[in-house]
Design a protein around this motif. Structure first.
Motif, PDB file in Angstrom:
ATOM      1  N   TRP A 429     -19.748  -8.127  70.410  1.00 30.97           N
ATOM      2  CA  TRP A 429     -19.264  -7.986  69.044  1.00 30.97           C
ATOM      3  C   TRP A 429     -18.516  -9.235  68.585  1.00 30.97           C
ATOM      4  O   TRP A 429     -17.725  -9.802  69.341  1.00 30.97           O
ATOM      5  N   SER A 430     -18.768  -9.638  67.353  1.00 28.81           N
ATOM      6  CA  SER A 430     -17.871 -10.573  66.689  1.00 28.81           C
ATOM      7  C   SER A 430     -16.713  -9.768  66.120  1.00 28.81           C
ATOM      8  O   SER A 430     -16.925  -8.686  65.557  1.00 28.81           O
ATOM      9  N   ILE A 431     -15.502 -10.271  66.273  1.00 31.08           N
ATOM     10  CA  ILE A 431     -14.323  -9.585  65.735  1.00 31.08           C
ATOM     11  C   ILE A 431     -13.665 -10.544  64.751  1.00 31.08           C
ATOM     12  O   ILE A 431     -13.118 -11.577  65.134  1.00 31.08           O
ATOM     13  N   ILE A 432     -13.744 -10.199  63.479  1.00 33.01           N
ATOM     14  CA  ILE A 432     -13.433 -11.141  62.397  1.00 33.01           C
ATOM     15  C   ILE A 432     -12.307 -10.590  61.535  1.00 33.01           C
ATOM     16  O   ILE A 432     -12.374  -9.460  61.037  1.00 33.01           O
ATOM     17  N   LEU A 441     -15.760  -5.454  63.033  1.00 33.70           N
ATOM     18  CA  LEU A 441     -16.499  -5.695  64.276  1.00 33.70           C
ATOM     19  C   LEU A 441     -17.977  -5.744  63.933  1.00 33.70           C
ATOM     20  O   LEU A 441     -18.524  -4.767  63.405  1.00 33.70           O
ATOM     21  N   ILE A 442     -18.609  -6.873  64.214  1.00 35.59           N
ATOM     22  CA  ILE A 442     -20.004  -7.100  63.855  1.00 35.59           C
ATOM     23  C   ILE A 442     -20.859  -7.123  65.118  1.00 35.59           C
ATOM     24  O   ILE A 442     -20.597  -7.910  66.046  1.00 35.59           O
ATOM     25  N   ALA A 443     -21.866  -6.270  65.167  1.00 34.45           N
ATOM     26  CA  ALA A 443     -22.732  -6.171  66.338  1.00 34.45           C
ATOM     27  C   ALA A 443     -23.495  -7.468  66.567  1.00 34.45           C
ATOM     28  O   ALA A 443     -24.044  -8.059  65.627  1.00 34.45           O
ATOM     29  N   GLY A 444     -23.530  -7.902  67.828  1.00 37.32           N
ATOM     30  CA  GLY A 444     -24.128  -9.196  68.148  1.00 37.32           C
ATOM     31  C   GLY A 444     -25.629  -9.258  67.973  1.00 37.32           C
ATOM     32  O   GLY A 444     -26.187 -10.331  67.786  1.00 37.32           O
TER      33      GLY A 444
END
Length: 482
Positions: A429-432, A441-444
């Motif tokens: 996950w990207s955590i922005i 939280l963006i799924a990779g």
């Protein structure tokens, strides 16, 4: 008077005006970097108080005791000390209507004006409080309320700092929401809105502002309305928290404009363990609060010991047990990290839209166990170790099961579950940061956001992935636990 001035004097004034840069009426710029300059005009979005960027904001502050009794503590210096040393972001001067208040002594409004001006200069928010109490029914002084709020709105219509509270604590068995309080609000709110159309207005509820559930069942039709709930930790417990959750599930916004560490009398206690339970609850739901009270009265809920200075600078010896507790909650508390994620640390993730924690269903440990939201309960099912795995991505491992936050698919609505960690992009996950201490939280594997299905707020609402849309259903406050 100006018409009688000489042409020479007029010319001189005009020349001066051309050479001086004047501050506009909106004085949010008066305190650069302040909470008001950063957040601007607040508004209500669903069950949340949000800033000018649409981000949920939690204000924390103090209420004075009655200005007719303890008005000496309502001044610029005390408010500056509270801002700089306690972290206060909102102040509430309690202007009683009866008992020597405004109805008996209209000059009490001058103390309110002093507080508002101090808040403007300090860059904090301020609640103008029409402190209904002894008269029980707000309609008793309805015409005076209209006159008062018309004056206040005309004075402060250009200031983003000002919030209006139109009836503090309606009470008595005959003073119900449907019968007395809502009709009163329907007459007073238009007075303010005709002058200050974007203002946030807070409305009291029945039984000393504890019947917020009644208001939620029959809400006002205006925008930017909040409903208050008052609690005293020694008297009010889980049943009142349940009422607040019920009201928010109905889509209304709640502001705690008064709470105390004592029992409901203002004395007895302080009940600090019960107060901490309330503070954790309010933090998890990002509900704004104002503590009762800034005074040196000999009672448990007072923040100051008798004889404490009216102008701030208080040492621990000048603070009561309640005052020290409230200071610590305001100054530190459990706040979302503002400086990024610390790899390898344990976090709880609290959804901004619902105030509920990311949770593994029934504390399951098997592959494929569903992930949902649930009331924060401190269990391992709601604790997640976040670890940097390179490339701007993180794995999120549940402490109870030692399994990773996993996506079962790529389409909108694909379910989120736990699964043995294998290093796939569907488990990274990207955590922005999205501001205000919140993250997405963006799924990779597909760039979709961790999302609560249909913006749900009930226990058990499903967690999925969906196109990144910036809603509160996709914003998460991360609280570091170790």
């Amino acid at each position: 008077m100006l018409k009688r001035m000489s042409l020479i004097l007029c010319t001189f004034i005009i020349t001066i005006m051309m050479t001086v840069t004047f501050v506009p009426a909106d004085k949010a710029q008066a305190a650069a970097g302040s909470v008001v300059s950063q957040n601007g005009q607040l508004r209500v979005s669903g069950s949340n108080l949000v800033n000018q960027a649409g981000q949920t904001i939690q204000l924390k502050g103090m209420s004075s005791h009655g200005t007719q009794w303890f008005g000496q503590y309502v001044n610029y210096d005390s408010m500056k000390w509270l801002r700089d040393n306690w972290g206060m972001t909102v102040f509430r001067p309690a202007m009683f209507t009866q008992d020597g208040g405004y109805i008996n002594d209209p000059s009490q409004k001058n103390k309110v004006k002093e507080a508002v001006q101090a808040a403007v200069d300090l860059g904090i928010y301020v609640i103008i409080d029409w402190h209904v109490l002894g008269e029980q029914d707000p309609n008793v002084y309805k015409q005076q309320a209209k006159t008062f709020f018309s004056e206040m709105a005309n004075l402060y219509k250009d200031y983003p700092n000002v919030i209006y509270e139109i009836c503090n604590e309606p009470n008595g068995s005959a003073v119900t929401w449907n019968g007395k309080i809502k009709p009163y609000a329907q007459e007073v709110i238009p007075v303010i809105r005709s002058i200050a159309p974007n203002s946030v207005i807070i409305v009291g509820t029945g039984t000393w502002s504890q019947d917020v559930n009644d208001a939620a069942d029959n809400p006002l039709s205006y925008s930017n309305i909040m409903y208050t709930t008052h609690f005293y930790a020694g008297t009010h417990g889980q049943w009142l928290r349940d009422r607040i959750d019920y009201a928010r599930s109905k889509g209304v916004a709640v502001f705690i404009t008064e709470w105390g560490t004592s029992d409901a009398s203002g004395d007895g206690g302080p009940f600090l363990a019960e107060s901490k339970q309330w503070m954790d609850y309010l933090t998890n739901r990002q509900l704004s609060w104002v503590n009762w009270s800034l005074c040196d009265k000999t009672e448990a809920s007072a923040a100051l010991v008798p004889g404490a200075s009216p102008y701030g600078g208080w040492s621990d010896a000048q603070l009561t047990a309640s005052g020290k507790f409230v200071r610590d909650q305001m100054k530190a508390g459990t706040t979302p990290p503002g400086d990024g994620i610390v790899s390898g640390k344990t976090y709880k993730l609290v959804n901004v839209g619902s105030g509920k924690a990311l949770d593994v269903n029934a504390a399951g440990t098997a592959d494929g166990t569903n992930v949902q939201i649930w009331d924060d309960n401190g269990s391992g099912a709601q604790q997640w170790v976040i670890t940097d795995v390179g490339g701007g991505l993180y794995k999120v491992i549940n402490t109870n099961s030692n399994k990773g936050l996993d996506v079962a698919g790529t389409a909108n609505g694909s379910n989120v579950q736990i699964w043995s960690y294998g290093g796939g992009l569907n488990q990274k996950w990207s955590i922005i940061s999205v501001g205000g201490g919140s993250y997405k939280l963006i799924a990779g594997h597909n760039g979709k956001a961790l999302d609560v299905n249909a913006g749900g707020t009930a226990n058990g609402s499903n967690v999925q992935i969906w196109d990144d849309n910036g809603t509160n259903a996709q914003k998460w406050n991360l609280y570091k636990l170790n």
